[in-house]
Design an enzyme around this catalytic site. Structure first.
Site, PDB file in Angstrom:
ATOM      1  N   HIS A 230      -1.978  -5.746   0.950  1.00 61.41           N
ATOM      2  CA  HIS A 230      -0.565  -5.347   0.941  1.00 61.41           C
ATOM      3  C   HIS A 230      -0.252  -4.510  -0.311  1.00 61.41           C
ATOM      4  O   HIS A 230       0.363  -3.437  -0.218  1.00 61.41           O
ATOM      5  CB  HIS A 230       0.278  -6.628   0.985  1.00 61.41           C
ATOM      6  CG  HIS A 230       1.748  -6.459   0.864  1.00 61.41           C
ATOM      7  ND1 HIS A 230       2.617  -6.654   1.914  1.00 61.41           N
ATOM      8  CD2 HIS A 230       2.548  -6.138  -0.199  1.00 61.41           C
ATOM      9  CE1 HIS A 230       3.861  -6.458   1.510  1.00 61.41           C
ATOM     10  NE2 HIS A 230       3.850  -6.155   0.228  1.00 61.41           N
ATOM     11  N   GLU A 231      -0.708  -4.988  -1.472  1.00 58.19           N
ATOM     12  CA  GLU A 231      -0.399  -4.281  -2.720  1.00 58.19           C
ATOM     13  C   GLU A 231      -1.094  -2.924  -2.777  1.00 58.19           C
ATOM     14  O   GLU A 231      -0.519  -1.951  -3.267  1.00 58.19           O
ATOM     15  CB  GLU A 231      -0.802  -5.123  -3.939  1.00 58.19           C
ATOM     16  CG  GLU A 231      -0.147  -6.494  -4.048  1.00 58.19           C
ATOM     17  CD  GLU A 231       1.366  -6.491  -3.938  1.00 58.19           C
ATOM     18  OE1 GLU A 231       1.991  -5.449  -4.182  1.00 58.19           O
ATOM     19  OE2 GLU A 231       1.925  -7.549  -3.589  1.00 58.19           O
TER      20      GLU A 231
ATOM     21  N   TRP B 197      10.016  -3.362   6.958  1.00 58.04           N
ATOM     22  CA  TRP B 197      11.422  -3.515   7.352  1.00 58.04           C
ATOM     23  C   TRP B 197      12.339  -2.508   6.659  1.00 58.04           C
ATOM     24  O   TRP B 197      13.549  -2.502   6.891  1.00 58.04           O
ATOM     25  CB  TRP B 197      11.908  -4.939   7.107  1.00 58.04           C
ATOM     26  CG  TRP B 197      11.965  -5.343   5.655  1.00 58.04           C
ATOM     27  CD1 TRP B 197      13.041  -5.220   4.825  1.00 58.04           C
ATOM     28  CD2 TRP B 197      10.920  -5.926   4.864  1.00 58.04           C
ATOM     29  NE1 TRP B 197      12.721  -5.688   3.564  1.00 58.04           N
ATOM     30  CE2 TRP B 197      11.429  -6.130   3.568  1.00 58.04           C
ATOM     31  CE3 TRP B 197       9.587  -6.296   5.126  1.00 58.04           C
ATOM     32  CZ2 TRP B 197      10.655  -6.686   2.538  1.00 58.04           C
ATOM     33  CZ3 TRP B 197       8.830  -6.847   4.100  1.00 58.04           C
ATOM     34  CH2 TRP B 197       9.360  -7.035   2.834  1.00 58.04           C
TER      35      TRP B 197
ATOM     36  N   THR C 257       5.887   2.544  13.395  1.00 60.83           N
ATOM     37  CA  THR C 257       6.244   1.138  13.172  1.00 60.83           C
ATOM     38  C   THR C 257       7.656   0.933  13.688  1.00 60.83           C
ATOM     39  O   THR C 257       8.536   1.745  13.419  1.00 60.83           O
ATOM     40  CB  THR C 257       6.171   0.782  11.668  1.00 60.83           C
ATOM     41  OG1 THR C 257       6.977   1.706  10.931  1.00 60.83           O
ATOM     42  CG2 THR C 257       4.747   0.815  11.155  1.00 60.83           C
TER      43      THR C 257
ATOM     44  N   GLN D 203      12.878  -2.524  11.993  1.00 57.11           N
ATOM     45  CA  GLN D 203      12.904  -3.989  11.889  1.00 57.11           C
ATOM     46  C   GLN D 203      13.953  -4.400  10.865  1.00 57.11           C
ATOM     47  O   GLN D 203      14.108  -3.742   9.837  1.00 57.11           O
ATOM     48  CB  GLN D 203      11.490  -4.448  11.511  1.00 57.11           C
ATOM     49  CG  GLN D 203      11.363  -5.776  10.852  1.00 57.11           C
ATOM     50  CD  GLN D 203       9.908  -6.149  10.546  1.00 57.11           C
ATOM     51  OE1 GLN D 203       8.961  -5.672  11.192  1.00 57.11           O
ATOM     52  NE2 GLN D 203       9.711  -7.000   9.564  1.00 57.11           N
TER      53      GLN D 203
HETATM   54  N1  ARG Z   1       5.462 -10.360  -2.239  1.00 55.99           N
HETATM   55  C1  ARG Z   1       4.430  -9.410  -2.460  1.00 55.99           C
HETATM   56  C2  ARG Z   1       4.972  -7.976  -2.448  1.00 55.99           C
HETATM   57  O1  ARG Z   1       6.039  -7.659  -1.983  1.00 55.99           O
HETATM   58  C3  ARG Z   1       3.224  -9.580  -1.546  1.00 55.99           C
HETATM   59  C4  ARG Z   1       3.342 -10.282  -0.241  1.00 55.99           C
HETATM   60  C5  ARG Z   1       1.948 -10.454   0.369  1.00 55.99           C
HETATM   61  N2  ARG Z   1       1.922 -11.261   1.571  1.00 55.99           N
HETATM   62  C6  ARG Z   1       0.841 -11.985   1.946  1.00 55.99           C
HETATM   63  N3  ARG Z   1       0.822 -12.609   3.109  1.00 55.99           N
HETATM   64  N4  ARG Z   1      -0.227 -12.077   1.204  1.00 55.99           N
HETATM   65  O2  ARG Z   1       4.338  -7.045  -2.929  1.00 55.99           O
HETATM   66 ZN    ZN Z   2       5.338  -5.615  -1.062  1.00 52.29          ZN
HETATM   67 CA    CA Z   3      15.512  -2.976   8.040  1.00 46.29          CA
END
Ligand code: ARG
Ligand code: ZN
Ligand code: CA
Length: 254
Positions: free
Chosen positions: A163-164, A175, A191, A194
């Site tokens: 994700h990062e 979203w 996408t 959302q």
């Molecule tokens: N909260 C973090 C961000 O917005 C990462 C979220 C990662 N989610 C996970 N299922 N590992 O950057």
């Molecule tokens: Zn994030």
């Molecule tokens: Ca939205």
């Protein structure tokens, strides 16, 4: 982009306790997850709902721990720093030796990954392209890093770093970052629009913002679902990451 790009990674482990000093196996488990998820060769990709199977992208990125350090010496691609700081915030202090962390390696050559204990249950944070080289890269809390060692459910699938790194390659949250509104955008056309972030492991379909019948693509790495509930990037997201690698992050591809 004709070929797979292989990105050198340096992992800066900044630790205050033995537990935070994550082992090599945990670090290698994280690299392995990156090499599956960015090639759509993750074992759970077959859980993508049939309606979105054609959108699943092979991002054609690979990652390897750096083999030479900034001075050209052989390295295992890992730095280890014992610190007096027990846990860290999103203020980037972990990225500087002067504040008890470890300085970035040149960001035009390496993807810098800091592993430390983050406060307030934060899993990770990233710097988008275009920022200062001294703070460029991603930070992941040790308990959401890799799949072994101190990695803890439900964030023990290595997906926080996925994700990062998505953010580091200019991806927005799926979203659109407008909390629960329907006007925010992630600037990716394939996408679904959302409302807000999804947590945990939603059931399909989960409809918001008139995006039925298929609803939110909550299994996308750029949502906030559990590691075991996210398993895809789309082709539109891959195109956005490609554009970043062709421009702001071009030097990393050479
Ligand atoms: N909260 C973090 C961000 O917005 C990462 C979220 C990662 N989610 C996970 N299922 N590992 O950057
Ligand atoms: Zn994030
Ligand atoms: Ca939205």
């Amino acid at each position: 982009r004709p070929s797979v790009v292989d990105i050198p990674v340096v992992v800066h482990v900044v630790h205050n306790t033995p537990e935070q000093d994550v082992g090599e196996a945990q670090i290698h488990s994280q690299i392995d997850v990156l090499n599956k998820d960015f090639r759509a060769s993750n074992p759970d990709v077959d859980q993508v709902p049939p309606v979105w199977r054609d959108l699943v992208a092979d991002v054609r990125l690979q990652f390897h721990l750096a083999r030479t350090d900034p001075l050209g010496r052989p390295t295992d691609g890992i730095t280890r720093t014992r610190s007096a700081t027990a846990d860290w915030d999103t203020d980037d202090l972990v990225k500087f030796s002067l504040s008890g962390g470890h300085d970035a390696w040149p960001a035009d050559v390496y993807l810098n990954v800091w592993v430390c204990k983050l406060r307030r249950g934060l899993l990770g944070y990233a710097q988008f392209p275009g920022g200062a080289a001294s703070t460029d890269g991603v930070v992941v809390t040790h308990s959401a890093f890799g799949t072994t060692g101190t990695a803890t459910a439900p964030f023990d699938g290595g997906r926080t770093a996925v994700h990062e790194i998505g953010h580091w390659l200019n991806l927005r949250h799926i979203w659109g970052d407008d909390d629960e509104g329907c006007s925010g955008s992630d600037f990716v056309s394939d996408t679904p629009n959302q409302a807000g972030p999804n947590l945990g492991s939603p059931g399909f379909p989960h409809v918001t913002c008139n995006n039925g019948p298929d609803g939110d693509m909550f299994m996308n790495y750029m949502d906030y679902t559990d590691d075991a509930a996210m398993f895809m990037f789309t082709k539109g997201q891959a195109a956005r990451m490609d554009a970043t690698l062709d421009n702001a992050r071009l030097t990393l591809t050479r």
